[in-house]
Design an enzyme around this catalytic site. Structure first.
Site: not given
Ligand SMILES: [Zn+2]
Ligand SMILES: [Zn+2]
Length: 605
Positions: A305, A327, A406
């Site tokens: 990043r 995931h 979330k």
């Molecule tokens: Zn992800």
């Protein structure tokens, strides 16, 4: 003046104390420098600052006088009084204060609010404490340069930072914690314990040394192991992609500033900033059936990043890192169990290090995408899982991402600092962007729900947090060197290597300090490196077939049979025991050599 905190915080007493102390400081600065130009002075986390244009550079050397004047002002017990002035009156009053004049111009309406506190009259929206006496629990901390409204074309101002609290006890606690945090700084400990270093040739990245890399890999192995236990499979994808992938995932649109891009034979490629898009490709690479769900897919991919230089800070914010990322592809009916399993994993992990944590559920925002009923059912599953886990949690209504609700986990380290690490994020959109489907029991094509989840988040960052939380004292299972054999003289070297070999065969990381040095020095050095087991061997130990055991945690333990010791260490490694006193871990200890000498005397060496 500046709205650096939300309105909800404004009524908070500490907010008012800190904001008021900034005014007290400005008053004291004006006493010292009558020509000082005042900019802004907002409260911030733990304290406040105020920006000034001063006739000379100020330094911490000035803090004694400044603090003295501030205390005087506090003790005068002057009230903070609010007045509403016309802009003309304010412009007149602040005619020699250019920054205040600019601020007045920026305020809507015909009037501005003014606060008077003793000698200072300041342009200010408040709120403040009633009296200056509430501001006496403060300490000035540092001076830094700052630009007016961040404008680098303007003259640089001097920003004085301070901390302020409700009581002296709170202030002392904060200062002690700060002091301890400085000692525990992972950059310092990383150097001292030879874990990693940094280099200008790759700024913002960690250069792992063998010792640090060993401990890091233990951490990574731990995550692999608990994932395997919960039926995750691991994949490995490339680390750079044609921009089309991130166009499809939506990252290019929302995230491009944080991505490294490059030209490859005239085409634009990007280094991947996260594992989500390529994991979608994995799911889509085969025809999927409902029988495969929930499909749990982990990847320890290398992520990049493009953090701004100013955002970098040791290993806590890096440009290249790896996450314990996975995931889960599932259907609505799997959500409750999957969240449950994840909560168990989070709890087990943080317990390993005796870390407390807080949970926060973020629910449907106004701009949500997808089906309302799907959202409701998903949020219900998350809530039920949280309730079943019997952990207190807060709900942040409407703060979820547009693509799904979330849960965030805030980890508290032993200094009470919080770090956002684990997260579990539901995603109804990404699978659609990638046209992912599976065949249902009724032979329909269904879209799976994706759960993004990580416990550590960035492993580099989590490692740094652990170093500070543990003050560099790793539990035996993570320790780079788990045991060091210390022969008293060269004559015991052969025996020392035999002992080491026996331990090594059992999978223990062991080294022999066979230098011709006094054993006291060898012990001190092993203690400095925070090695869990120090095994002293002399003639007596050879005769008895033993080792004389010292541990970092308990000090001298006495003679033990080698196989008995081996079993103890193996047991600690396999159970990943936290054989470290987290809260008590005291940095001054390893350098305190008094006990070592005494111990040697007792033994007659
Ligand atoms: Zn992800
Ligand atoms: Zn103010």
């Amino acid at each position: 003046m500046a709205d650096e905190q939300s309105n909800a915080d404004r009524a908070d007493e500490l907010y008012r104390i800190r904001h008021s102390t900034a005014h007290i400081m400005a008053a004291a600065v004006l006493e010292m420098f009558p020509d000082a130009k005042l900019a802004i002075g907002p409260p911030i986390e733990n304290g406040f600052y105020y920006d000034f244009d001063l006739p000379r550079p100020i330094s911490t050397e000035d803090f004694g006088e400044l603090e003295g004047r501030m205390i005087q002002l506090c003790k005068q017990d002057v009230p903070f009084e609010k007045e509403e002035w016309s802009k003309d009156k304010a412009r007149d009053f602040f005619s020699d204060q250019p920054y205040k004049l600019e601020l007045i111009d920026g305020i809507e309406g015909d009037t501005v609010s003014i606060y008077k506190s003793g000698p200072l009259t300041d342009l200010c929206a408040g709120p403040h404490v009633d009296s200056s006496i509430a501001c006496e629990h403060f300490k000035l901390e540092k001076v830094a340069g700052a630009y007016w409204r961040g404008d680098e074309d303007r003259d640089m101002l001097q920003r004085i930072y301070g901390t302020a609290w409700k009581t002296d006890e709170q202030l002392d606690h904060y200062l002690t914690t700060l002091e301890e945090a400085k000692k525990r700084d992972h950059r310092k400990l990383g150097q001292k314990l030879k874990l990693f270093h940094f280099h200008e040739h790759s700024p913002g990245n960690v250069f792992w040394k063998p010792r640090g890399w060993t401990a890091y890999r233990e951490l990574e192995s731990y995550f692999r192991e608990i994932e395997r236990e919960q039926g995750y499979e691991e994949i490995r994808n490339p680390s750079f992609y044609h921009e089309d992938l991130f166009d499809q995932s939506g990252h290019l649109e929302h995230y491009e500033d944080s991505m490294f891009t490059m030209d490859v034979h005239g085409e634009k490629y990007c280094l991947k900033p996260m594992n989500c898009p390529d994991t979608m490709l994995y799911f889509g690479s085969e025809k999927r059936s409902y029988r495969e769900l929930p499909l749990r897919v982990a990847e320890f991919g290398q992520l990049n990043r493009n953090e701004r230089p100013g955002a970098l800070g040791g290993a806590t914010r890096v440009r290249q890192f790896c996450q314990d990322d996975a995931h889960i592809f599932c259907a609505q009916e799997h959500l409750f169990d999957e969240i449950n399993l994840f909560l168990e994993m989070v709890d087990a992990t943080y317990s390993l290090f005796d870390m407390e944590y807080e949970l926060e559920l973020s629910t449907r925002p106004d701009d949500f995408m997808g089906d309302l009923q799907m959202w409701n059912e998903a949020e219900d599953s998350l809530k039920r899982a949280l309730e079943q886990a019997d952990k207190p949690f807060t709900i942040d209504e409407g703060d979820g991402a547009f693509y799904g609700p979330k849960i965030d986990f805030n980890v508290l380290d032993c200094l009470g600092r919080d770090w956002q690490c684990a997260t579990v994020q539901l995603d109804f959109q990404l699978p659609r962007r990638f046209d992912l489907t599976y065949t249902s029991a009724d032979n329909d094509e269904e879209t799976p729900i994706v759960i993004h989840r990580a416990i550590a988040g960035s492993l580099e960052r989590f490692f740094a947090i652990l170093v500070e939380h543990l003050a560099g004292v790793f539990p035996t299972w993570m320790a780079p060197t788990q045991a060091r054999v210390l022969p008293i003289s060269d004559e015991q070297n052969d025996y020392a290597f035999d002992v080491a070999e026996e331990l090594e065969e059992a999978g223990i990381r062991v080294k022999v300090d066979h230098r011709t040095e006094k054993v006291g020095k060898k012990i001190r050095e092993a203690e400095k490196m925070k090695i869990p087991y120090m095994l002293v061997v002399g003639d007596r130990e050879i005769e008895d077939g033993t080792v004389s055991v010292r541990t970092y945690r308990e000090g001298r333990r006495g003679a033990m049979d080698v196989d008995q010791l081996r079993d103890e260490i193996v047991d600690k490694i396999e159970s990943r025991e936290l054989d470290v006193d987290v809260a008590l871990t005291d940095l001054s200890r390893p350098d305190d050599t008094g006990t070592v000498g005494k111990d040697m005397e007792e033994r007659g060496y």
